[in-house]
Design an enzyme around this catalytic site. Sequence first.
Site, mmCIF file in Angstrom:
data_model
loop_
_atom_site.group_PDB
_atom_site.id
_atom_site.type_symbol
_atom_site.label_atom_id
_atom_site.label_comp_id
_atom_site.label_asym_id
_atom_site.label_seq_id
_atom_site.Cartn_x
_atom_site.Cartn_y
_atom_site.Cartn_z
ATOM 1 N N ASP B 95 0.853 -1.178 0.000
ATOM 2 C CA ASP B 95 0.000 0.000 0.000
ATOM 3 C C ASP B 95 0.891 1.230 0.000
ATOM 4 O OD1 ASP B 95 -2.035 1.826 0.289
ATOM 5 O OD2 ASP B 95 -2.235 1.517 2.452
ATOM 6 N N ASP B 97 0.552 5.162 0.186
ATOM 7 C CA ASP B 97 -0.455 6.162 0.512
ATOM 8 C C ASP B 97 0.187 7.543 0.409
ATOM 9 O OD1 ASP B 97 -2.417 7.709 1.562
ATOM 10 O OD2 ASP B 97 -2.748 6.459 3.340
ATOM 11 N N ASP B 309 3.547 1.180 3.186
ATOM 12 C CA ASP B 309 3.041 1.092 4.554
ATOM 13 C C ASP B 309 3.432 -0.276 5.124
ATOM 14 O OD1 ASP B 309 1.588 0.727 6.854
ATOM 15 O OD2 ASP B 309 -0.167 1.802 6.114
#
Lengths: 373, 408
Positions: B95, B97, B309
């Site tokens: 992920d 972000d 992440d």
Amino acid sequence: MRGGSWAGLTKRDLAKYPFLKKASEYVSAFGLDLRDLVSPTLSKTLERALQRVLDAIRFGKVSPRLTDEDVELLSFPVAVLLVSLVGNEYLKKRYALAEAKRAEELLASESPDKLAVLATDLGWDIRSVEVPFGGILYEFSLSLKDYLRNASRLKDKKWKLVNRLVKSGRVLVTRLEVARLLSEEISSKIEELLAKRGGLKDSIPEGLLPYVERIREAMSELKMGEGPRLEEVGEVLFEAFPPCMKAIYNALHEKRHVPHAGRFAFTAFLLHIGMGIDDVVELFRQVADFSEKITRYQVEHIAGERGGRTQYTPPSCKTMRSYGLCVGADELCQKVRHPLTYYMRKARMLKRRKRPVKTAEGEEGGQGGGEDG
Amino acid sequence: MEEKTAKFLRSLYARYYASHGPVEPEDIGHREFAFMTFGERMVIRHRGFGSYDELKAFMAKLGPSDAFYSSAYFQRPDEPDMKAKGWMGADLIFDIDADHIPTSCKGEHDIWACRSCGHWGTGEAPDACPRCGSKELAELKWICNKCISAAKEELIKLIEVLEEDLGVDRSDMVASFSGHRGFHLRVFSEDLRNLGQDERGEIVDYLAAVGLDPEALGLGPGAKLGLDEPGWRGRLAKAFYSLLYRADEGTLRALGLRKKAISALLASKDLILDSIEHGRPIYLPRGVGKSSLKKLLLACAEEAAVKVDPVVTRDTHRLVRMSGSLHGKTGLLKVDIPLDEVEEFDPFSSALAFERDWAKVRITDSLPVVPALRLADEDYGPFEPGETVELPLQAAVFLMCKEVAELA
């Protein structure tokens, strides 16, 4: 490694590495009957099996001596059976590790070809290479998953993937490193074996019972597997908190931002060292931005009373480090891999110290994590 | 969010799923599904579906604000007890972000305002209002091309490291825009499916250069270092080369180097660059020792690190947003992107779900201003609190999902 590789294993190899696939085939073919108590092979085998387990208990390592190849080979499955009959989880781990240490010593003096054959038998994707780098000769490359499965359990920074030479999913390793990683593989293989034997209790040949008894005695002599458990540590000792948990506590206390992972780790930690859900919620009330409903929900979730019903364990040191929650290790940190282990050891040390003389106490006081608001 | 708005969005999403449906998840029978709803923000978990049609019908009926499925494969995905589900492995997921990547635009378009005294500011919200001390703050996180570009760069780095270093086949990777502020990458590989938490953690640490130790990589004074070396040695060599290439006094001082080391480095820049180009022992002038070299290399590692992440990748029980589903905070689609089209991907034209129709919305008054929005090459806003505007459906949905507008 390839087609003719079985030819690369001698009976002596099987005796040295009795956990190999090929070794268990040999044992099945031998057909040792554990009820045949008059058989001289059986009595020697039983003695060596007992020795293996006692070595594990007393020295943490099975001696690598090798007299009779058959006895050496046959005694391994018997020792596994004995250990699973004792049924103590601590002993299982210790025995698996002690066998792995024995194997590592033997592996360290094997030729590269032999190492590759052994590793392949244990299911590794290993290739011979010859890459010199910075004065070190890398003789093997390992697949990423085989490397990670074993190296991720090792603590030294040289094992971290980020500090390795990695290309196209192959990790370069030296001969000695292969031996070390194989010993990790071996100890988990043996733990698996022990877990499988768990349900065999009904059909114990009676002749084995005295051996099981000898093992139990040796364990109780050394008070093994009876170390204090968390719940016995009793009240929560803030002084015994590892630096990472103290740091989170202080940050909460000073109303600084603590990321979700930090709150999670702290909560799981508190629950594991014996604080009740209400106490944990109360602690958060005193120290942090607080919404009782949300906090209670989260704490109950972590305690396993909600949602998936999993009781969460606080993260290991490794995980704490990769989340950036490790604040730097003190001396005791160097010796542990888990914040809970730190706590248990420190709590034990503090208690021992407190008994004879009341020494000067840390400024935090001794009553536990929730006392100041 | 007012009930009227929630109801509108629910039925809009439901209609969308009735005609489109999400992308069919691989191995649907072994996945757990989870949904959230508009308004009461209900969470529905532990759902299993035998077929794609069943899943689509469920979503068309519910009109969920968000739809997820498990990265894990389970024997019994609909068991509520995690232990009873029977974990069979999990895809490796990443992920990225934009929220976690510092970009200058956040100071321009992220806004917070105090609900009690009205004081406001831009950038990340403080813990409490600096004027009245209240903790009741309204916060608005916006997205723009700058945030998206920064995240995209990380995604491109991620794909490169996974392929070159970790040997992940490109055909096993699926990249997607998350529908909000970031990108996901899923790896479907039998080989990596059974990795545990710690093993996944090692992969994250590798990408993010966590725990990287130049000495453990054999990089002390006198060490050879070449640009085409494998793994982090090669990455450090490239980053070191480009850092030094464009280095001036200011950049080196920012790394905490001493004056003497800085002038020595600048004076022998060419010799050092030359030594790296030819894979010779790194040329270190007098005044640049072990600790300066380490500082430089760690700065290079930081620069070359992929900002994923760590929590998401470590988790072997993660829920992932479904591709082809609508995001509850934007009304944009989570869309898969072919790996070689990441660079030119534009979510503000490729992740749009609602093409026709208009809607009238009233901007709420929780914030002093609502920033401008660019969708399909059209600009909308900025908007004044209390203003009523008629907008193309996609823009109206975006504002309502962001909870800065209600259906008028």
